[in-house]
Design a protein around this motif. Structure first.
Motif, PDB file in Angstrom:
ATOM      1  N   ALA A   1     -68.609-139.410 -24.064  1.00 52.18           N
ATOM      2  CA  ALA A   1     -68.945-138.434 -25.101  1.00 52.18           C
ATOM      3  C   ALA A   1     -68.020-138.629 -26.295  1.00 52.18           C
ATOM      4  O   ALA A   1     -66.858-139.015 -26.144  1.00 52.18           O
ATOM      5  CB  ALA A   1     -68.796-137.021 -24.552  1.00 52.18           C
ATOM      6  N   SER A   2     -68.524-138.358 -27.481  1.00 55.35           N
ATOM      7  CA  SER A   2     -67.651-138.333 -28.647  1.00 55.35           C
ATOM      8  C   SER A   2     -66.776-137.092 -28.563  1.00 55.35           C
ATOM      9  O   SER A   2     -67.079-136.144 -27.804  1.00 55.35           O
ATOM     10  CB  SER A   2     -68.475-138.304 -29.937  1.00 55.35           C
ATOM     11  N   LEU A   3     -65.701-137.065 -29.330  1.00 56.38           N
ATOM     12  CA  LEU A   3     -64.861-135.867 -29.331  1.00 56.38           C
ATOM     13  C   LEU A   3     -65.650-134.654 -29.810  1.00 56.38           C
ATOM     14  O   LEU A   3     -65.483-133.550 -29.288  1.00 56.38           O
ATOM     15  CB  LEU A   3     -63.639-136.084 -30.233  1.00 56.38           C
ATOM     16  N   GLY A   4     -66.529-134.863 -30.766  1.00 55.67           N
ATOM     17  CA  GLY A   4     -67.353-133.761 -31.258  1.00 55.67           C
ATOM     18  C   GLY A   4     -68.289-133.230 -30.198  1.00 55.67           C
ATOM     19  O   GLY A   4     -68.465-132.011 -30.060  1.00 55.67           O
TER      20      GLY A   4
ATOM     21  N   THR B   1     -57.764-131.236 -28.818  1.00 54.04           N
ATOM     22  CA  THR B   1     -58.873-131.239 -29.774  1.00 54.04           C
ATOM     23  C   THR B   1     -60.134-130.636 -29.175  1.00 54.04           C
ATOM     24  O   THR B   1     -60.867-129.891 -29.842  1.00 54.04           O
ATOM     25  CB  THR B   1     -59.171-132.670 -30.255  1.00 54.04           C
ATOM     26  N   THR B   2     -60.396-130.949 -27.914  1.00 54.55           N
ATOM     27  CA  THR B   2     -61.635-130.480 -27.280  1.00 54.55           C
ATOM     28  C   THR B   2     -61.469-129.131 -26.589  1.00 54.55           C
ATOM     29  O   THR B   2     -62.440-128.567 -26.102  1.00 54.55           O
ATOM     30  CB  THR B   2     -62.123-131.503 -26.239  1.00 54.55           C
ATOM     31  N   ARG B   3     -60.235-128.635 -26.522  1.00 59.86           N
ATOM     32  CA  ARG B   3     -59.927-127.365 -25.855  1.00 59.86           C
ATOM     33  C   ARG B   3     -60.231-127.429 -24.354  1.00 59.86           C
ATOM     34  O   ARG B   3     -60.744-126.478 -23.754  1.00 59.86           O
ATOM     35  CB  ARG B   3     -60.694-126.211 -26.495  1.00 59.86           C
ATOM     36  N   ALA B   4     -59.929-128.566 -23.753  1.00 64.16           N
ATOM     37  CA  ALA B   4     -60.140-128.737 -22.315  1.00 64.16           C
ATOM     38  C   ALA B   4     -59.206-127.827 -21.524  1.00 64.16           C
ATOM     39  O   ALA B   4     -58.091-127.523 -21.965  1.00 64.16           O
ATOM     40  CB  ALA B   4     -59.897-130.191 -21.930  1.00 64.16           C
TER      41      ALA B   4
END
Length: 202
Positions: A39-42, A75-78
């Protein structure tokens, strides 16, 4: 007891929301450079934002430097990261960032026993048993699990609607799947997802 279920290899918000509505407790987005489900970061951020508060959000890595792991998780808030290479120092650093770390242990088809899992898995430090490097679509010999799979451990590899009932006889703590409910890499099949969760609920 119903196992935890992680639907992995997600690239689409709609697929993630459907999975959670059907019973997924965890959603996974893959950032391993070689994965066809990458997956892209977005995409990962959109998926994680869409299921925030309803499922644990797991970012899956392989062969990625620590600085990238930390940056992309932020960035993804994982909520958690899943690692196919789990150096103890890397794990400690990620945990200091407030992330849960899932360590993956490979179960080669030639193995006659499960690999040693150390440290002992716990709810805070779960483990994953997988036949390959993720997304292989192949299962290991579930007979190695005995009557009850190891505690705090997800079983991965080659799981789908047609065979999950067999795995359920081993009383797994968690089930981790991607290819078994796909129509194409990274694209989930609604019919297969529904069939899978129907089998688990039985």
């Amino acid at each position: 007891m119903t196992p935890l279920v992680k639907i992995c290899g997600l690239r689409c918000v709609e697929d993630a929301k459907l999975a959670v509505s059907l019973g997924a407790t965890h959603v996974g987005a893959v950032r391993a450079p070689s994965s066809p489900r990458r997956a892209s970061l977005g995409e990962a951020r959109a998926i994680f934002d869409a299921v925030s508060g309803t499922a644990e959000r797991v970012l899956v890595f392989k062969d990625v430097p620590l600085a990238v792991l930390v940056d992309e998780a932020r960035t993804t808030r994982a909520d958690a990261v899943q690692l196919y290479d789990h150096d103890d120092e890397v794990v400690r650093t990620l945990e200091s960032e407030g992330l849960r770390v899932y360590r993956v242990y490979r179960v080669d088809p030639r193995f006659t026993a499960l690999p040693e899992i150390a440290p002992e898995p716990s709810d805070e430090r779960p483990a994953v048993l997988d036949v390959g490097g993720g997304g292989s679509g192949r299962a290991f010999d579930w007979g190695l699990l005995g009557e009850r799979a190891p505690r705090a451990t997800f079983i991965a590899g080659g799981i789908g609607p047609r065979n999950v009932r067999e795995l359920m006889t081993r009383k797994p703590y968690g089930i981790d799947l991607a290819t078994g409910v796909e129509s194409a890499p990274g694209v989930k099949d609604e019919v297969k997802l529904r069939e899978f969760f129907e089998e688990v609920s039985r």
